[in-house]
Design an enzyme around this catalytic site. Structure first.
Site, PDB file in Angstrom:
ATOM      1  N   GLU A  32       0.814  -1.229   0.000  1.00 54.34           N
ATOM      2  CA  GLU A  32       0.000   0.000   0.000  1.00 54.34           C
ATOM      3  C   GLU A  32       0.843   1.272   0.000  1.00 54.34           C
ATOM      4  O   GLU A  32       0.515   2.239  -0.703  1.00 54.34           O
ATOM      5  CB  GLU A  32      -0.951  -0.004   1.202  1.00 54.34           C
ATOM      6  CG  GLU A  32      -2.138  -0.927   1.083  1.00 54.34           C
ATOM      7  CD  GLU A  32      -1.798  -2.391   1.343  1.00 54.34           C
ATOM      8  OE1 GLU A  32      -2.661  -3.264   1.111  1.00 54.34           O
ATOM      9  OE2 GLU A  32      -0.652  -2.662   1.788  1.00 54.34           O
ATOM     10  N   HIS A  41     -10.524  -5.309   9.938  1.00 57.25           N
ATOM     11  CA  HIS A  41     -11.257  -5.082   8.694  1.00 57.25           C
ATOM     12  C   HIS A  41     -12.545  -4.304   8.924  1.00 57.25           C
ATOM     13  O   HIS A  41     -13.393  -4.236   8.025  1.00 57.25           O
ATOM     14  CB  HIS A  41     -11.570  -6.414   8.015  1.00 57.25           C
ATOM     15  CG  HIS A  41     -10.364  -7.101   7.460  1.00 57.25           C
ATOM     16  ND1 HIS A  41     -10.445  -8.280   6.756  1.00 57.25           N
ATOM     17  CD2 HIS A  41      -9.051  -6.766   7.488  1.00 57.25           C
ATOM     18  CE1 HIS A  41      -9.224  -8.652   6.391  1.00 57.25           C
ATOM     19  NE2 HIS A  41      -8.362  -7.744   6.822  1.00 57.25           N
TER      20      HIS A  41
END
Length: 408
Positions: free
Chosen positions: A144, A213
């Site tokens: 990322e 998450h």
């Protein structure tokens, strides 16, 4: 695409109020009404009723759909089908907006994990790689920080990248690039660089996705100078906000809720682009202003049905623009109702609700007849257990109880 990799070097070089405690508002019903279809959860929320005993905190809600993510208008199917336009799911509306902008402007490209031939983790980019090629829809490694920096560098060199985080929580790994580069480079370069980049992806509390998450990163990113933030909640505004974000010369973070991707709505056939800094009046009312966004819009609208049956007339506003706030729309509503309830899924400490409370207090304090009430998620990691997960997020009975207390 050479300019993208030229940009990688550039980015890399630069990167060496009174409120209610939601614990007091408990649900007595823990039943789940969710139904799994394919890889999404579709939640039934039509015809939900609330028990009339909910006039006190902690009242029962035996008929309440506690997990509702959508309360569609009470419109017959035939009437809906007769409206002009075409029906799309929210993730399809995002894709349509993205595809229209890629068709309109060859500088628009997509970067991220599995965005290419796999079509993205929630199929927002499905089919785009086949149409536009692997260079404009670029699959990246699981890195990322690197591909976010690459996208920012590409934006500095003239492209308009859309950076997809497979899950918004993963973008914490790219926080340095987003904060020190994406938000500040226009200023620190003396205006020499524009950063027309869109950062988007799924977030929010889903269905037993675990703490990592289930992140709500609005509170993390709101303090970064130079970045705009918007949150979509319907297929209509998802497409309109996507197109507006891509055309903006400012870096924009577009928050999408993981439980809203399968929400269906009829949207216009003709092109439209929404204002990135404008709130949406969802329901006009007289007694109290309810400010919300994303998934909580539907919890609020479910609660509004019960409130109307109890004689209350709430005004519901989807703020949509999380930074900056649309204080014009918000202020006009407060001047009419004189009471404010903020409902968010963001964390209680330092969340959007806290910033919104401060802004309202600074600008509209004299119009308030009661303290501002803010219902937020609990300051705890989101549990994996479904029943505990529900308790950490604001539910419709809490909204009903809060409005009743505000309007005494």
């Amino acid at each position: 695409m050479a300019s993208i990799f030229q940009g990688v070097g550039a980015a890399t070089a630069l990167s060496s109020s009174t409120s209610f405690d939601t614990k007091k508002f408990h649900l007595s019903s823990r039943r789940s009404f969710s139904v799994r279809r394919a890889s999404f959860f579709v939640v039934r929320s039509d015809g939900a009723k609330m028990d009339s005993g909910l006039n006190r905190i902690g009242g029962r809600a035996d008929q309440l759909v506690t997990n509702a993510v959508a309360t569609k208008a009470d419109t017959p199917a035939a009437s809906t089908a007769s409206k002009p336009g075409h029906e799309l799911l929210l993730f399809e509306a995002l894709r349509e907006g993205l595809e229209e902008e890629m068709e309109r402007d060859a500088h628009v490209c997509v970067v991220g994990e599995d965005v290419g031939h796999y079509g993205g983790s929630y199929k927002v980019t499905k089919g785009l790689a086949d149409k536009y090629g692997d260079l404009r829809v670029l699959d990246t490694p699981i890195a990322e920080n690197s591909f976010t920096g690459m996208g920012i560098g590409a934006a500095m060199c003239g492209l308009r990248p859309i950076i997809e985080g497979m899950n918004m929580g993963f973008l914490l790994l790219a926080f340095n690039q987003i904060s020190n580069n994406c938000g500040m480079l226009h200023y620190t370069s003396g205006g020499q660089f524009k950063i027309p980049v869109v950062i988007r992806g799924p977030g929010g509390v889903g269905r037993q996705l675990g703490a990592e998450h289930s992140q709500r990163l609005e509170s993390y990113f709101q303090s970064i100078p130079g970045i705009q933030m918007v949150a979509c909640s319907t297929p209509y505004n998802a497409k309109g906000l996507m197109k507006a974000a891509i055309r903006s010369d400012n870096p924009v973070i577009l928050f999408e809720h993981v439980l809203l991707y399968n929400l269906k709505e009829r949207i216009p056939d003709e092109e439209y682009v929404l204002n990135l800094e404008e709130a949406e009046m969802v329901r006009p009312g007289e007694h109290v202003t309810i400010l919300t966004y994303s998934r909580m819009r539907y919890h609020v609208m479910q609660a509004a049905k019960t409130l109307v049956n109890k004689g209350y007339d709430p005004e519901v506003i989807d703020i949509r623009s999380l930074k900056p706030f649309d204080l014009y729309t918000i202020g006009n509503s407060i001047k009419k109702t004189h009471r404010v309830l903020i409902v968010e899924e963001c964390m209680r400490t330092g969340g959007i609700g806290a910033s919104l409370t401060a802004a309202i207090t600074e600008n509209f304090h004299d119009y308030l007849d009661a303290p501002i009430v803010c219902l937020s998620s609990q300051d705890v990691p989101t549990p994996y257990a479904g029943t505990l997960e529900e308790w950490t997020v604001v539910q419709p009975p809490q909204i009903v109880a809060a409005v009743e207390q505000l309007c005494r």
